[in-house]
Design an enzyme around this catalytic site. Sequence first.
Site, PDB file in Angstrom:
ATOM      1  N   CYS A 237     -60.331  18.754 -54.727  1.00 16.35           N
ATOM      2  CA  CYS A 237     -59.728  19.849 -55.510  1.00 16.35           C
ATOM      3  C   CYS A 237     -59.887  19.663 -57.015  1.00 16.35           C
ATOM      4  O   CYS A 237     -59.604  20.576 -57.781  1.00 16.35           O
ATOM      5  CB  CYS A 237     -58.259  20.014 -55.141  1.00 16.35           C
ATOM      6  SG  CYS A 237     -57.999  20.213 -53.378  1.00 16.35           S
TER       7      CYS A 237
ATOM      8  N   HIS B  54     -54.219  23.247 -60.646  1.00 18.45           N
ATOM      9  CA  HIS B  54     -54.695  23.418 -59.262  1.00 18.45           C
ATOM     10  C   HIS B  54     -53.561  24.043 -58.456  1.00 18.45           C
ATOM     11  O   HIS B  54     -52.409  23.605 -58.532  1.00 18.45           O
ATOM     12  CB  HIS B  54     -55.091  22.056 -58.700  1.00 18.45           C
ATOM     13  CG  HIS B  54     -55.369  22.084 -57.226  1.00 18.45           C
ATOM     14  ND1 HIS B  54     -56.085  23.101 -56.632  1.00 18.45           N
ATOM     15  CD2 HIS B  54     -55.008  21.234 -56.231  1.00 18.45           C
ATOM     16  CE1 HIS B  54     -56.160  22.864 -55.325  1.00 18.45           C
ATOM     17  NE2 HIS B  54     -55.517  21.745 -55.056  1.00 18.45           N
TER      18      HIS B  54
ATOM     19  N   ASN C  19     -54.196  27.268 -51.082  1.00 12.28           N
ATOM     20  CA  ASN C  19     -54.948  26.189 -51.722  1.00 12.28           C
ATOM     21  C   ASN C  19     -56.420  26.306 -51.346  1.00 12.28           C
ATOM     22  O   ASN C  19     -56.799  26.030 -50.211  1.00 12.28           O
ATOM     23  CB  ASN C  19     -54.371  24.836 -51.273  1.00 12.28           C
ATOM     24  CG  ASN C  19     -55.117  23.649 -51.885  1.00 12.28           C
ATOM     25  OD1 ASN C  19     -56.204  23.802 -52.437  1.00 12.28           O
ATOM     26  ND2 ASN C  19     -54.533  22.474 -51.775  1.00 12.28           N
TER      27      ASN C  19
HETATM   28  N1  COA Z   1     -42.922  24.850 -40.992  1.00  9.43           N
HETATM   29  C1  COA Z   1     -41.625  24.662 -40.719  1.00  9.43           C
HETATM   30  N2  COA Z   1     -40.998  23.475 -40.854  1.00  9.43           N
HETATM   31  C2  COA Z   1     -41.734  22.429 -41.295  1.00  9.43           C
HETATM   32  C3  COA Z   1     -43.103  22.571 -41.602  1.00  9.43           C
HETATM   33  C4  COA Z   1     -43.691  23.843 -41.435  1.00  9.43           C
HETATM   34  N3  COA Z   1     -45.002  24.077 -41.723  1.00  9.43           N
HETATM   35  N4  COA Z   1     -43.578  21.376 -42.022  1.00  9.43           N
HETATM   36  C5  COA Z   1     -42.546  20.515 -41.989  1.00  9.43           C
HETATM   37  N5  COA Z   1     -41.444  21.155 -41.548  1.00  9.43           N
HETATM   38  C6  COA Z   1     -40.092  20.594 -41.388  1.00  9.43           C
HETATM   39  C7  COA Z   1     -40.118  19.120 -41.026  1.00  9.43           C
HETATM   40  O1  COA Z   1     -40.152  18.936 -39.641  1.00  9.43           O
HETATM   41  C8  COA Z   1     -38.862  18.629 -41.652  1.00  9.43           C
HETATM   42  O2  COA Z   1     -37.770  18.978 -40.813  1.00  9.43           O
HETATM   43  P1  COA Z   1     -36.487  18.012 -40.681  1.00  9.43           P
HETATM   44  O3  COA Z   1     -35.899  17.941 -42.059  1.00  9.43           O
HETATM   45  O4  COA Z   1     -35.648  18.748 -39.702  1.00  9.43           O
HETATM   46  O5  COA Z   1     -37.022  16.723 -40.214  1.00  9.43           O
HETATM   47  C9  COA Z   1     -38.710  19.425 -42.919  1.00  9.43           C
HETATM   48  O6  COA Z   1     -39.466  20.658 -42.678  1.00  9.43           O
HETATM   49  C10 COA Z   1     -39.249  18.736 -44.150  1.00  9.43           C
HETATM   50  O7  COA Z   1     -40.525  18.176 -43.832  1.00  9.43           O
HETATM   51  P2  COA Z   1     -41.453  17.519 -44.937  1.00  9.43           P
HETATM   52  O8  COA Z   1     -42.689  17.014 -44.295  1.00  9.43           O
HETATM   53  O9  COA Z   1     -40.634  16.588 -45.775  1.00  9.43           O
HETATM   54  O10 COA Z   1     -41.792  18.814 -45.796  1.00  9.43           O
HETATM   55  P3  COA Z   1     -42.137  18.925 -47.293  1.00  9.43           P
HETATM   56  O11 COA Z   1     -41.071  19.544 -48.064  1.00  9.43           O
HETATM   57  O12 COA Z   1     -42.754  17.653 -47.835  1.00  9.43           O
HETATM   58  O13 COA Z   1     -43.303  20.025 -47.240  1.00  9.43           O
HETATM   59  C11 COA Z   1     -45.675  20.115 -47.441  1.00  9.43           C
HETATM   60  C12 COA Z   1     -44.503  19.739 -46.551  1.00  9.43           C
HETATM   61  C13 COA Z   1     -46.968  19.798 -46.734  1.00  9.43           C
HETATM   62  C14 COA Z   1     -45.598  21.597 -47.747  1.00  9.43           C
HETATM   63  C15 COA Z   1     -45.550  19.307 -48.764  1.00  9.43           C
HETATM   64  O14 COA Z   1     -45.349  17.940 -48.479  1.00  9.43           O
HETATM   65  C16 COA Z   1     -46.747  19.428 -49.654  1.00  9.43           C
HETATM   66  O15 COA Z   1     -47.080  20.499 -50.126  1.00  9.43           O
HETATM   67  N6  COA Z   1     -47.412  18.292 -49.965  1.00  9.43           N
HETATM   68  C17 COA Z   1     -48.555  18.303 -50.828  1.00  9.43           C
HETATM   69  C18 COA Z   1     -49.750  18.784 -50.074  1.00  9.43           C
HETATM   70  C19 COA Z   1     -50.905  19.146 -50.964  1.00  9.43           C
HETATM   71  O16 COA Z   1     -50.733  19.630 -52.045  1.00  9.43           O
HETATM   72  N7  COA Z   1     -52.125  18.922 -50.455  1.00  9.43           N
HETATM   73  C20 COA Z   1     -53.309  19.289 -51.099  1.00  9.43           C
HETATM   74  C21 COA Z   1     -53.642  18.374 -52.187  1.00  9.43           C
HETATM   75  S1  COA Z   1     -55.054  18.960 -53.024  1.00  9.43           S
END
Ligand code: COA
Length: 310
Positions: free
Chosen positions: A109, A234, A264
């Site tokens: 990215c 980004h 993204n």
């Molecule tokens: N839909 C619904 N619920 C979801 C979910 C989804 N797609 N993904 C995770 N959850 C739930 C989890 O099971 C968890 O539930 P719990 O609290 O009951 O255990 C809760 O939501 C939080 O999960 P978590 O993994 O901590 O979520 P998060 O807030 O970190 O969000 C991302 C997940 C992927 C959106 C986030 O981590 C993110 O954007 N990371 C960066 C990714 C990125 O930018 N990648 C590209 C780089 S170029």
Amino acid sequence: MRTGVIKGLGSALPDQILTNHDLEAMTDTNDAWIVDRTGIRERRVGGMTSELAVRAGRQAIERSGLDPASIELVVLATTTPDQTVPATASTVQAQLGLRSGAFDVNAACSGFIYGLVAAQAMISMGMGNILVIGCDSLSRITDYHDRGTAILFADGAGAVVLEAREQPEASLLSWNLGSDGTAAGILYADIGGVLVMEGREVFRRAVRVMVDSARAALDAAGIDIADVALVVPHQANLRIIESAASKLGVDMQRVAVNIERVGNTSSGSIPMALTDAVGKGQLSPGDLVLLVGFGAGMSWASALLRWDGA
Ligand code: COA
């Protein structure tokens, strides 16, 4: 001073819209969660990288008003090439009818900024006009049963034409390019495989590297963030953008955001957000604009530009 001035911008998206509600039928997720945690409502999917890159590149060339025959190089940032060999830049060059050099850049990215800085360096060494494109078709390497990645990744392209000019001040004031390959395991796709991601860890590191990289570029030019008219980050997650902006001390009015409708798009993300911002009149001649990216690698990149009014 010999420098590359952005003369034309372009972007391209596939026709197929994939909404959060569409994703509810494919994996265990829901619209409210996705909007709350990422800021994304819909994204576009479908098509090959070359096809989107050609559309964005053609638009940028047309808007630049430059003779296509004057373009000496096509730099295509992509992490999803059409084929392993040849470089997709060569396919794009042929379809645009250009007689130029062509090569791909893969820094995930961060790729568009890496390509832009490389192009500026080549212009300063004497090369003529250069077309720089960022384009990815991540839907081809996304597992739509994996809710951690399916909600984020999408397809799109953005492009700029750099016109080689002699002028008193460089258009690219400073840059910062970096990578930490020891973190490769938190976001990757094997050849022939799909994207695998540790979302929380990527989030945590993303905010830090964006802030550090942006500050390094500002310091290198001796510019205060208060003097930057627009930050183009980004588009990975609205919460990452907001968190980095707050740490940098920039209010969201001065941050380009279009993630809500595109998701993204990796290498396509920054040039598309820049094209949209210019289209909305968010930049005026003489403004300072700071591009900031991060991605798999991990990689990160920033570029501080003086806007010349494309
Ligand atoms: N839909 C619904 N619920 C979801 C979910 C989804 N797609 N993904 C995770 N959850 C739930 C989890 O099971 C968890 O539930 P719990 O609290 O009951 O255990 C809760 O939501 C939080 O999960 P978590 O993994 O901590 O979520 P998060 O807030 O970190 O969000 C991302 C997940 C992927 C959106 C986030 O981590 C993110 O954007 N990371 C960066 C990714 C990125 O930018 N990648 C590209 C780089 S170029």
